[in-house]
Motif scaffolding. Structure first.
Motif, PDB file in Angstrom:
ATOM      1  N   GLU A 205       0.832  -1.200   0.000  1.00 16.33           N
ATOM      2  CA  GLU A 205       0.000   0.000   0.000  1.00 16.33           C
ATOM      3  C   GLU A 205       0.866   1.250   0.000  1.00 16.33           C
ATOM      4  N   LYS A 206       0.404   2.262  -0.722  1.00 10.56           N
ATOM      5  CA  LYS A 206       1.110   3.533  -0.862  1.00 10.56           C
ATOM      6  C   LYS A 206       2.537   3.343  -1.379  1.00 10.56           C
ATOM      7  N   ARG A 207       2.694   2.294  -2.194  1.00  8.28           N
ATOM      8  CA  ARG A 207       3.970   1.972  -2.840  1.00  8.28           C
ATOM      9  C   ARG A 207       5.091   1.693  -1.832  1.00  8.28           C
ATOM     10  N   LYS A 208       4.696   1.238  -0.657  1.00  7.92           N
ATOM     11  CA  LYS A 208       5.686   0.857   0.356  1.00  7.92           C
ATOM     12  C   LYS A 208       6.498  -0.323  -0.154  1.00  7.92           C
ATOM     13  N   ILE A 209       7.821  -0.239  -0.005  1.00  5.08           N
ATOM     14  CA  ILE A 209       8.696  -1.306  -0.474  1.00  5.08           C
ATOM     15  C   ILE A 209       8.658  -2.459   0.512  1.00  5.08           C
ATOM     16  N   LEU A 210       8.225  -3.625   0.034  1.00  6.94           N
ATOM     17  CA  LEU A 210       8.113  -4.797   0.890  1.00  6.94           C
ATOM     18  C   LEU A 210       9.281  -5.759   0.713  1.00  6.94           C
ATOM     19  N   GLU A 211       9.812  -5.825  -0.504  1.00  4.70           N
ATOM     20  CA  GLU A 211      10.823  -6.839  -0.767  1.00  4.70           C
ATOM     21  C   GLU A 211      11.604  -6.484  -2.032  1.00  4.70           C
ATOM     22  N   LEU A 212      12.902  -6.724  -1.996  1.00  2.00           N
ATOM     23  CA  LEU A 212      13.750  -6.563  -3.176  1.00  2.00           C
ATOM     24  C   LEU A 212      14.353  -7.916  -3.510  1.00  2.00           C
ATOM     25  N   LYS A 213      14.212  -8.342  -4.767  1.00  2.00           N
ATOM     26  CA  LYS A 213      14.676  -9.669  -5.164  1.00  2.00           C
ATOM     27  C   LYS A 213      15.854  -9.557  -6.133  1.00  2.00           C
ATOM     28  N   ILE A 214      16.888 -10.343  -5.846  1.00  2.00           N
ATOM     29  CA  ILE A 214      18.101 -10.345  -6.670  1.00  2.00           C
ATOM     30  C   ILE A 214      18.314 -11.740  -7.223  1.00  2.00           C
ATOM     31  N   SER A 215      18.440 -11.827  -8.555  1.00  9.87           N
ATOM     32  CA  SER A 215      18.777 -13.085  -9.212  1.00  9.87           C
ATOM     33  C   SER A 215      20.292 -13.247  -9.157  1.00  9.87           C
ATOM     34  N   ALA A 216      20.753 -14.284  -8.478  1.00  9.32           N
ATOM     35  CA  ALA A 216      22.180 -14.437  -8.191  1.00  9.32           C
ATOM     36  C   ALA A 216      22.970 -14.897  -9.401  1.00  9.32           C
ATOM     37  N   ASP A 217      24.195 -14.376  -9.521  1.00  9.57           N
ATOM     38  CA  ASP A 217      25.134 -14.842 -10.548  1.00  9.57           C
ATOM     39  C   ASP A 217      25.671 -16.210 -10.160  1.00  9.57           C
ATOM     40  N   SER A 218      26.088 -16.973 -11.178  1.00 13.61           N
ATOM     41  CA  SER A 218      26.704 -18.271 -10.891  1.00 13.61           C
ATOM     42  C   SER A 218      28.075 -18.101 -10.253  1.00 13.61           C
ATOM     43  N   THR A 219      28.774 -17.043 -10.642  1.00 17.38           N
ATOM     44  CA  THR A 219      30.069 -16.714 -10.044  1.00 17.38           C
ATOM     45  C   THR A 219      29.927 -15.377  -9.326  1.00 17.38           C
ATOM     46  N   GLN A 220      30.209 -15.383  -8.054  1.00 22.38           N
ATOM     47  CA  GLN A 220      29.973 -14.197  -7.239  1.00 22.38           C
ATOM     48  C   GLN A 220      31.098 -13.163  -7.358  1.00 22.38           C
ATOM     49  N   GLU A 221      30.678 -11.892  -7.441  1.00 17.21           N
ATOM     50  CA  GLU A 221      31.616 -10.773  -7.452  1.00 17.21           C
ATOM     51  C   GLU A 221      31.360  -9.906  -6.217  1.00 17.21           C
TER      52      GLU A 221
END
Length: 449
Positions: free
Chosen positions: A86-102
């Motif tokens: 509601e009211k554009r409240k940020i509930l969650e941010l999703k990140i698609s992970a790389d196979s090799t981490q930087e």
């Protein structure tokens, strides 16, 4: 003053499904999620947009009230979605992970050669500051207010809690680096509490005072330890941090990388083989529990059964949690169950219940509250499990009718919601004690600050 802490008031809830001391890697999570609701009182402002590529440790949002307080990505990858309410409240941010981490390189630091302001700036810039919480109000610490002491509880007494002696084994260098850094942030003492039994990796650390704790739950709660060592009075501030977060800070100082990896306990009677798993902050619940759960109606909890939050398989490991508990869902009802003797449940009373006859028995409890919400009933049960020098019933009522003066005089500056988890468990009135305390703290934060 003795360095030993022993309490008699409390209650050990012995449940089936304790994690075996064997660690495996959790299934790889393709998506990691960060929820701003884990950071109470913070209003998030986005630092990146959907589709942006981020590295592990890169800020994805910051605190609207303090732009220096950053919240990092736990993994490198692409920000694929932002869930809003509601009211554009940020509930969650999703990140698609790389196979090799930087990783972002924050630079190797020697805390012995840094002063307090340099350490504070480094923790803010790297996104490690949110690991430090404060009392009063149980929120992320205000960097502008120096604490009179810092507390670390390395003994977990909650039901099925992860064994810190096991999960921290071999992390002495990281722990020492973090403790040394924290000691520069206070003019007082860094107090570290460990179990009286067993060898803790924190026992031999420098720049801190070690306390041995024993007794029933909630002796492992940092609030209990604060009350016994150095209580919080009006105008004073203390900081708290958990041991698994100390490891992340220590690794940041030693390697320059924000590594969100942690060992968690997957426990509970609805888990086939309760065990320890290596995963990362924000990992999907499905990746942690896949193929490991019993059939039937179950509840998955990020955290322990007293203070954790219910999650679905699509949910994520909460930011501060180091365990996932799975127990039967309490959706079955016993016909006239209240009239018959009870042998399979825990109770602090002796009315129709017999758990007191078997103090070491382990129970397979579900989520059923065994009763409906009703008005407060004065029974004296709260005081039996509440070790703080505070009147629990009175402070709960003061929070409900928002009497700030009474809340102050009763000791509201000392408490956090988790301190009332046991009183909520034994409450025959089925009142939501933790929610009441959280709302009371929010009123005080808004009106008094």
């Amino acid at each position: 003053m003795s360095k030993d802490i022993h309490i008699k008031k409390g209650l050990d809830i012995k449940l089936k499904g304790k994690a075996e001391k064997a660690t495996k890697a959790a299934s790889s999570s393709s998506v990691y999620a960060i929820k701003p609701e884990d950071f109470h009182s913070i209003i998030p402002k986005l630092a990146v947009k959907v589709g942006a590529k981020v590295k592990a440790g890169e800020a994805i949002f910051y605190n609207k009230a303090n732009a220096d307080m950053k919240f990092p990505a736990p993994v490198s990858g692409e920000l694929v979605d932002i869930i809003r309410g509601e009211k554009r409240k940020i509930l969650e941010l999703k990140i698609s992970a790389d196979s090799t981490q930087e990783f972002i390189d924050f630079g190797i630091k020697n805390p012995k050669e840094m002063n307090g302001e340099e350490i504070k700036a480094h923790l803010l810039a790297s996104g490690c500051w949110p690991f430090i919480k404060q009392r009063p109000y149980d929120i992320i610490a205000d960097a502008a207010k120096a604490p009179k002491a810092i507390f670390v509880s390395a003994y977990a007494s909650a039901p099925l809690a992860a064994n810190y002696n096991y999960v921290l084994d071999g992390k002495e260098k990281e722990l020492q680096a973090a403790i040394t850094a924290l000691s520069k942030l206070t003019s007082g003492t860094v107090h570290v509490s460990v179990g009286k039994k067993g060898k803790s990796p924190l026992e031999g650390l420098n720049n801190c005072t070690i306390h041995n704790v024993s007794g029933p739950h909630p002796v492992g709660n940092v609030g209990t330890q604060i009350a016994k060592i150095n209580p919080v009075n009006k105008g004073e501030v203390v900081w708290t941090i958990t041991p698994q977060d100390l490891v992340i800070i220590g690794e940041l100082l030693l390697t320059g990388k924000f590594n969100s990896e942690r060992i968690i306990a997957l426990a509970g009677s609805s888990v086939k083989n309760p065990q320890y798993l290596t995963t990362k902050i924000g990992a999907s619940i499905d990746s942690i529990t896949k193929g490991k759960l019993e059939n039937g109606s179950i509840r998955i909890i990020s955290g322990n059964v007293l203070t954790g939050k219910a999650q679905s398989l699509k949910g994520a490991l909460s930011y501060y949690d180091n365990m996932v508990t799975v127990i039967p869902e309490g959706d079955d009802y016993e016909l006239f169950g209240w009239t018959a003797p009870v042998f399979k449940k825990i109770s602090t009373t002796r009315a129709l219940t017999f758990s007191w006859l078997s103090p070491n028995k382990k129970y397979d409890l579900n989520t059923n509250t065994n009763g409906e919400h009703r008005a407060f009933v004065v029974t004296g049960q709260y005081e039996e499990v509440f070790p703080l020098d505070i009147f629990p019933m009175q402070i709960l009522k003061a929070c409900m009718y928002k009497d700030l003066d009474e809340m102050e005089s009763l000791g509201m500056y000392e408490v956090a919601p988790e301190d009332f988890a046991l009183t909520e468990f034994v409450c025959i009135s089925k009142q939501p004690h933790q929610e009441i305390i959280r709302k009371g703290l929010d009123v005080m934060l808004k009106e008094i600050g």
